[in-house]
Design an enzyme around this catalytic site. Structure first.
Site, short mmCIF file in Angstrom:
data_model
loop_
_atom_site.label_atom_id
_atom_site.label_comp_id
_atom_site.label_asym_id
_atom_site.label_seq_id
_atom_site.Cartn_x
_atom_site.Cartn_y
_atom_site.Cartn_z
N LYS A 111 13.62 -6.75 12.55
CA LYS A 111 13.74 -8.13 13.04
C LYS A 111 15.18 -8.49 13.39
CE LYS A 111 9.41 -9.94 11.78
NZ LYS A 111 8.59 -10.34 10.67
N LYS A 192 0.97 -2.73 14.64
CA LYS A 192 0.25 -3.56 13.68
C LYS A 192 -0.35 -4.81 14.36
CE LYS A 192 2.36 -6.59 10.96
NZ LYS A 192 3.06 -7.32 9.89
N LYS A 195 0.16 -11.77 13.56
CA LYS A 195 -0.07 -13.17 13.96
C LYS A 195 1.02 -13.69 14.87
CE LYS A 195 0.33 -14.54 9.12
NZ LYS A 195 1.58 -13.99 8.63
P1 TYM Z 1 2.39 -11.70 6.13
O1 TYM Z 1 2.11 -13.14 6.25
O2 TYM Z 1 3.07 -11.00 7.27
O3 TYM Z 1 1.03 -10.94 5.87
C1 TYM Z 1 0.17 -11.39 4.86
C2 TYM Z 1 -0.57 -10.22 4.26
O4 TYM Z 1 -1.38 -9.60 5.24
C3 TYM Z 1 -1.06 -8.22 5.33
N1 TYM Z 1 -1.16 -7.82 6.73
C4 TYM Z 1 -1.94 -6.83 7.15
N2 TYM Z 1 -2.74 -5.99 6.49
C5 TYM Z 1 -3.41 -5.07 7.23
N3 TYM Z 1 -3.28 -4.98 8.60
C6 TYM Z 1 -2.48 -5.82 9.28
N4 TYM Z 1 -2.39 -5.73 10.60
C7 TYM Z 1 -1.76 -6.80 8.55
N5 TYM Z 1 -0.89 -7.78 8.92
C8 TYM Z 1 -0.53 -8.39 7.78
C9 TYM Z 1 0.37 -8.12 4.84
O5 TYM Z 1 0.67 -6.81 4.41
C10 TYM Z 1 0.36 -9.12 3.73
O6 TYM Z 1 -0.18 -8.56 2.56
N6 TYM Z 1 6.30 -11.52 3.11
C11 TYM Z 1 4.87 -11.64 3.14
C12 TYM Z 1 4.40 -12.91 2.47
C13 TYM Z 1 4.81 -13.03 1.05
C14 TYM Z 1 4.25 -12.33 -0.06
C15 TYM Z 1 4.99 -12.79 -1.17
C16 TYM Z 1 3.25 -11.38 -0.19
C17 TYM Z 1 5.78 -13.86 0.59
N7 TYM Z 1 5.90 -13.72 -0.74
C18 TYM Z 1 4.71 -12.30 -2.45
C19 TYM Z 1 2.98 -10.89 -1.46
C20 TYM Z 1 3.71 -11.36 -2.57
C21 TYM Z 1 4.43 -11.68 4.58
O7 TYM Z 1 5.16 -12.01 5.45
O8 TYM Z 1 3.13 -11.38 4.77
#
Ligand code: TYM
Length: 331
Positions: A111, A192, A195
């Site tokens: 990023k 991937k 969103k």
């Molecule tokens: P985020 O919002 O990008 O994604 C949320 C969750 O969805 C999973 N994910 C996917 N899994 C499978 N295939 C995909 N294409 C896909 N896209 C997203 C991500 O791996 C994630 O589990 N930093 C984190 C949010 C966060 C968090 C935390 C997560 C903040 N604090 C503490 C766990 C624990 C994030 O940006 O996820």
């Protein structure tokens, strides 16, 4: 009872990848674990967000969690920014994290390359995530594979804090689902499903209308080998559809391969489209009933109260361990 926790960042509408990678895992474990699920709105701010869209999305996320099957009776559901102890804990953890560690995170590297004027928050992002995870002593963190490195960093930070200041944190472990650990973009199946993707044709949003879900799956990029076979390297598109189908039906990939042996891609895609539409159709129906109900505020009020209480205790404990308190240091 062991504890699980995960969060999702409201930078765009929830996708099928988020559902399969994180939310569904939480749903399947909620009966046996003390479960925490939140909206990581502070994490969304590391990149500029339109305030009206962000505000609306936060509420939509909560309603969608519940529509996906997250039971408010079994989960502590909350909005991250409503717990002011989390950024406070994050700062204490920042002082236990090296710049090298933070800057080695793959997401930070990617990023920060995309935008030379990246915020400091982008660098400290995984430390805030460590605070999210560590404050409540959770044992497991169900995530997709893209977040595995961040959970491992949280574990390393916890370990260092414990050895410097004495036992303070449980060491958490990332938990990856068997088939849905990375769902790929339908148009570009080596990338991937995200969103924040600008071109929506390869991304299934949980809010997409059902006809467009079918169209997106029917138009998913495949290959010319014409065999429904799992081979991520040579058949990434078909393998991705197999992962989606297997995750949504709990039918194993090998059984699906057997079921579609000798059949064309059209028939297989139709099967994947039908089960996805059935699944998301039911979720969307529940969502419509939930989004405008007063129940959401009750759920959030209860969730934040519990979350704040735990975070306050952990924050006070950390401060005492670090020597920045007027309380007795002997704990
Ligand atoms: P985020 O919002 O990008 O994604 C949320 C969750 O969805 C999973 N994910 C996917 N899994 C499978 N295939 C995909 N294409 C896909 N896209 C997203 C991500 O791996 C994630 O589990 N930093 C984190 C949010 C966060 C968090 C935390 C997560 C903040 N604090 C503490 C766990 C624990 C994030 O940006 O996820």
């Amino acid at each position: 009872m062991k504890r699980i926790l995960t969060g999702l960042k409201p930078t765009g509408d929830l996708t099928l990848g988020n559902y399969i990678g994180a939310i569904r895992q939480m749903v399947s474990m909620q009966d046996e674990y003390d479960s925490f699920l939140f909206v990581a709105d502070l994490h969304a701010l590391t990149i500029y967000q339109d305030r009206l869209e962000l505000n609306e999305r936060i509420r939509k996320f909560i309603a969608m969690y519940i529509a996906c099957g997250i039971d408010p009776e079994k989960n502590t559901i909350y909005i991250q920014s409503e717990n002011e102890y989390i950024p406070a804990i994050s700062y204490l953890l920042e002082c236990t994290t090296t710049y090298g560690e933070a800057s080695r995170m793959i997401q930070f590297k990617e990023k920060s390359k995309q935008n030379a004027n990246f915020s400091v928050g982008l660098l400290t992002y995984p430390v805030l995530m460590a605070a999210d995870i560590l404050y409540c002593d959770c044992d497991y963190v169900p995530v997709g594979i893209d977040q595995k490195q961040h959970v491992e960093l949280a574990r390393n930070i916890a370990e260092r804090f414990n050895s410097r200041y004495g036992e303070t944190f449980i060491l958490p472990e990332p938990l990856l689902s068997e088939t849905g650990t990375k769902i790929f973009d339908l148009k570009n199946p080596t990338k991937k499903m995200s969103k924040s993707e600008e071109n929506p044709s390869g991304v299934i949003s949980l809010f997409d209308d059902l006809t467009s879900i079918t169209n997106k799956i029917m138009k998913a990029t495949t290959d010319s080998l014409n065999q429904v076979h799992y081979d991520l390297e040579n058949q990434p598109g078909i393998s991705n559809l197999l992962n989606i189908a297997s995750s949504l039906t709990n039918i194993s990939i090998s059984e699906l391969e057997e079921q579609f042996k000798g059949k064309g891609y059209g028939e297989f895609k139709k099967f994947v489209a039908d089960i996805t539409v059935k699944h998301l159709g039911e979720i969307q129906k529940r969502y419509e009933q939930i989004i405008n109900s007063k129940m959401l505020d009750d759920v959030l009020n209860k969730g934040i109260k519990h979350s704040r209480q735990l975070a306050k205790e952990k924050y006070e404990f950390m401060k005492t361990k670090m020597g920045i308190t007027r309380n007795d240091l002997k704990i």
